[in-house]
Scaffold this motif. Structure first.
Motif, PDB file in Angstrom:
ATOM      1  N   ALA B  72       1.196  -1.056   0.132  1.00  0.00           N
ATOM      2  CA  ALA B  72       0.069  -0.153   0.438  1.00  0.00           C
ATOM      3  C   ALA B  72       0.840   1.116  -0.157  1.00  0.00           C
ATOM      4  CB  ALA B  72      -1.205  -0.102   1.600  1.00  0.00           C
ATOM      5  N   ALA B  73       2.171   1.297   0.614  1.00  0.00           N
ATOM      6  CA  ALA B  73       2.559   2.378   0.905  1.00  0.00           C
ATOM      7  C   ALA B  73       3.418   2.368  -0.883  1.00  0.00           C
ATOM      8  CB  ALA B  73       4.090   2.267   1.729  1.00  0.00           C
ATOM      9  N   THR B  74       3.658   1.732  -1.866  1.00  0.00           N
ATOM     10  CA  THR B  74       4.022   1.933  -2.878  1.00  0.00           C
ATOM     11  C   THR B  74       3.250   2.480  -4.269  1.00  0.00           C
ATOM     12  OG1 THR B  74       3.934  -0.006  -3.855  1.00  0.00           O
ATOM     13  CG2 THR B  74       5.603   0.206  -2.322  1.00  0.00           C
ATOM     14  N   GLY B  75       1.944   2.436  -3.422  1.00  0.00           N
ATOM     15  CA  GLY B  75       0.483   3.168  -4.372  1.00  0.00           C
ATOM     16  C   GLY B  75      -0.795   1.739  -4.464  1.00  0.00           C
ATOM     17  N   LYS B  76       0.029   0.403  -4.083  1.00  0.00           N
ATOM     18  CA  LYS B  76      -0.326  -0.267  -5.323  1.00  0.00           C
ATOM     19  C   LYS B  76      -1.771  -0.978  -4.505  1.00  0.00           C
ATOM     20  CE  LYS B  76       3.251  -1.638  -7.859  1.00  0.00           C
ATOM     21  NZ  LYS B  76       2.544  -1.602  -9.291  1.00  0.00           N
ATOM     22  N   ALA B  77      -2.997  -1.477  -5.282  1.00  0.00           N
ATOM     23  CA  ALA B  77      -3.811  -1.746  -5.054  1.00  0.00           C
ATOM     24  C   ALA B  77      -3.523  -3.511  -3.787  1.00  0.00           C
ATOM     25  CB  ALA B  77      -5.417  -1.486  -5.417  1.00  0.00           C
ATOM     26  N   LEU B 198      -0.981   5.082 -11.706  1.00  0.00           N
ATOM     27  CA  LEU B 198      -0.296   4.756 -10.344  1.00  0.00           C
ATOM     28  C   LEU B 198       0.344   6.300  -9.747  1.00  0.00           C
ATOM     29  CD1 LEU B 198       0.946   1.915  -8.627  1.00  0.00           C
ATOM     30  CD2 LEU B 198       1.741   3.916  -8.086  1.00  0.00           C
ATOM     31  N   ARG B 199       1.727   7.133 -10.571  1.00  0.00           N
ATOM     32  CA  ARG B 199       2.552   8.315  -9.386  1.00  0.00           C
ATOM     33  C   ARG B 199       1.415   8.991  -9.632  1.00  0.00           C
ATOM     34  NH1 ARG B 199       7.643   9.100  -9.592  1.00  0.00           N
ATOM     35  NH2 ARG B 199       8.829   7.025  -9.882  1.00  0.00           N
TER      36      ARG B 199
END
Lengths: 178, 362
Positions: B72-77, B198-199
């Motif tokens: 989650a910290a990397t923006g992934k679902a 994502l970014r």
């Protein structure tokens, strides 16, 4: 049309899968269906039961206290579910191993000797399909063609050669009921 | 668009299908009855070969939730699922995820407790889900599905809300809706987000500095108390916004009701059947089913409470949601009927309980 059914017996008798085949047949016929199993250790030899509801309309509760039809495959299940059949409903039971017979007179009580029938079919695994045939003769909830279509859809391709045997078992079950 | 096929499946299987269809990046779990079919179905469907979704059986529930934290910290679902004892193990990680303002989805298919308890259905983790569960002042967005279709739909809803508010969401289901099969229509397959998407969606994500000026740092640690209080104020502002915008509920026969049942999840369906039977006997009962348990539909319950003689909550626990209903309707008689330890009441018992608490109905 709405039919509330319980199927109960020992784990391994094909109780849950018989319910599943019925539910899939309902799906094939465009009905609303729910399939609610007793899950867990029952699958490995205890008593197992499944509640199946097939209806033309949306289904509220998947959990029930009374049933239109009960299919019971051992003494424990007969003791548990005989009183839960609605007046005017149907109780189908396999007489093998039953020593206390059902006593209700306000419901239709139908013994189906599915063990002997499955032995005659030379495949004990046809046991639950014989019972399903008997059930569908008593209560024409779905057509046999819907059951076959359901089997074709859900069985892996490698088991499709068994579909004719299953159909034979269904018809044999139907023939056991007047 | 081509009409989606109607299928028959278990609630747990539907969660797995819905996760793949949503374009989830990663699932991290550890098996436990009655939700093992989530991981099992994902393993059968092998989404790593199609969408590229990662499916990983961790060495424990604690490991799984910390993998979710990292993902989650990397923006992934990313998501996890478990059942009551396993969800207790995850609480530390859930608190960290909430404090780090990260989106994630946690599924709890509740079983009877406390302790290792039983594998049969329960709703006894209501307090844990809606009042924090882990340490510190935080809230999860808690969705309570009553049907297999809602098990499916709430995967997307949970992720959408989690990303919208940067806050973890939970699907709080129970063994009934996890294990039962009924008809379901799956959503269309969405592609997983590209790195660029994502970014753009998650400028806060720790996914490499790229052309950003500074590194993004995700942490729940803030040793400066003044700053930590500021963080808390920010969390509370988010919770207030969620309470304003995201309350979801459904009413049944509520317009002319003399008595109101409040129930969630599968129990609401059992109550609906009891209500149908009561109505046939001329008893005007209605129901409010909270779909979001947090934020709780307190205004709507308060409104309905004005026109009924009393309220009965029906829960698979010793009386948890009933406290929130009493807070919402302090001047209305509010009673509780519950079964525990994995016993699920049938519609007849619900009707009986209604008559016991409101003797004029007997």
């Amino acid at each position: 049309m709405k039919e509330e059914i319980v199927i109960a017996g020992f784990g391994g008798q094909g109780v849950l899968s018989m319910g599943k085949i019925l539910a899939y047949a309902g799906l094939m016929d465009g009905k609303e269906v729910t399939w609610m199993p007793s899950y867990g250790p029952e699958q490995r030899g205890g008593t197992a039961n499944v509640t199946v509801i097939v209806s033309d309309n949306a289904i509220s509760s998947p959990v029930l206290d009374t049933f239109d039809t009960a299919v019971v495959l051992n003494q424990q299940s007969l003791d548990k579910f005989e009183s839960k059949v609605k007046p005017g409903g149907t109780l189908i039971y396999d007489p093998s191993g039953i020593h206390r017979l059902p006593s209700r007179t306000d419901i239709r009580v139908i013994p189906v000797d599915a063990i002997t029938a499955s032995i005659e079919l030379k495949n004990s695994k046809t046991y639950n399909m014989v019972l399903l045939g008997a059930l569908l003769k008593c209560r024409p909830i779905v057509g046999i063609d819907a059951v076959i279509r359901g089997l074709r859809k859900t069985l892996p391709e490698r088991h499709h050669h068994l579909i004719p045997l299953n159909e034979e078992a269904l018809r044999k079950g139907m023939s056991l009921v007047d | 668009m081509e009409a989606e096929e109607v299928r028959l499946m278990k609630g747990n299987e539907a969660i797995a299908h819905a996760a793949i269809r949503y374009g989830v990046d990663g699932y991290f779990g550890y098996p436990i009855t009655p939700q093992s079919e989530v991981l099992e179905t994902l393993a059968e469907l092998k989404p790593w070969e199609t969408t590229g979704m990662v499916v990983l059986q961790a060495e424990s529930e604690v490991a799984a939730i910390n993998m979710v934290y990292g993902g989650a910290a990397t923006g992934k679902a990313v998501m996890t699922s478990s059942s009551s004892p396993g969800v207790s193990l995850k609480q530390e990680g859930i608190s960290y995820i909430a404090a780090s303002e990260l989106p994630a989805l946690i599924v709890n298919v509740m079983r009877g407790g406390p302790g290792l308890g039983t594998i049969q259905p329960s709703q006894a983790d209501y307090f844990q889900a809606v009042k924090g569960g882990g340490h510190g002042d935080y809230h999860l967005i808690v969705l309570a599905p009553a049907t297999v279709q809602e098990m499916t739909d709430f995967v997307a809803l949970g992720f959408d809300l989690a990303f919208k508010y940067r806050n973890p969401a939970m699907i709080l289901a129970d063994g009934v809706v996890g294990q039962m099969m009924e008809k379901v229509v799956l959503p269309p397959q969405r592609p997983r987000r590209t790195e660029e998407e994502l970014r753009a969606q998650c400028p806060w994500a720790a996914c490499g500095k790229g052309d950003r000026k500074n590194r993004n740092v995700i942490t729940s640690l803030e040793l400066d108390s003044a700053r930590m209080e500021e963080n808390n104020h920010r969390f509370q502002a988010t919770y207030k916004l969620i309470e304003q915008n995201e309350v979801r509920y459904q009413t049944y026969y509520a317009d002319d009701a003399d008595y109101l049942i409040v129930a969630f999840g599968s129990v609401a369906r059992i109550c609906l059947k009891a209500i149908e039977e009561a109505r046939e006997a001329g008893i005007k009962v209605g129901m409010l089913r909270p779909i979001t348990l947090w934020p709780f539909p307190k205004t709507q319950i308060a409104e309905l409470a004005k026109s009924v003689r009393g309220i009965l909550t029906v829960e698979l626990n010793a009386g948890q949601m009933v406290e929130d209903v009493r807070l919402a309707a302090p001047t209305t008689p509010v009673y509780h009927f519950g079964r525990m330890g994995g016993i699920v009441p049938n519609p007849g018992e619900v009707l009986q309980a209604l008559k016991e608490h409101f003797p004029e109905l007997a």
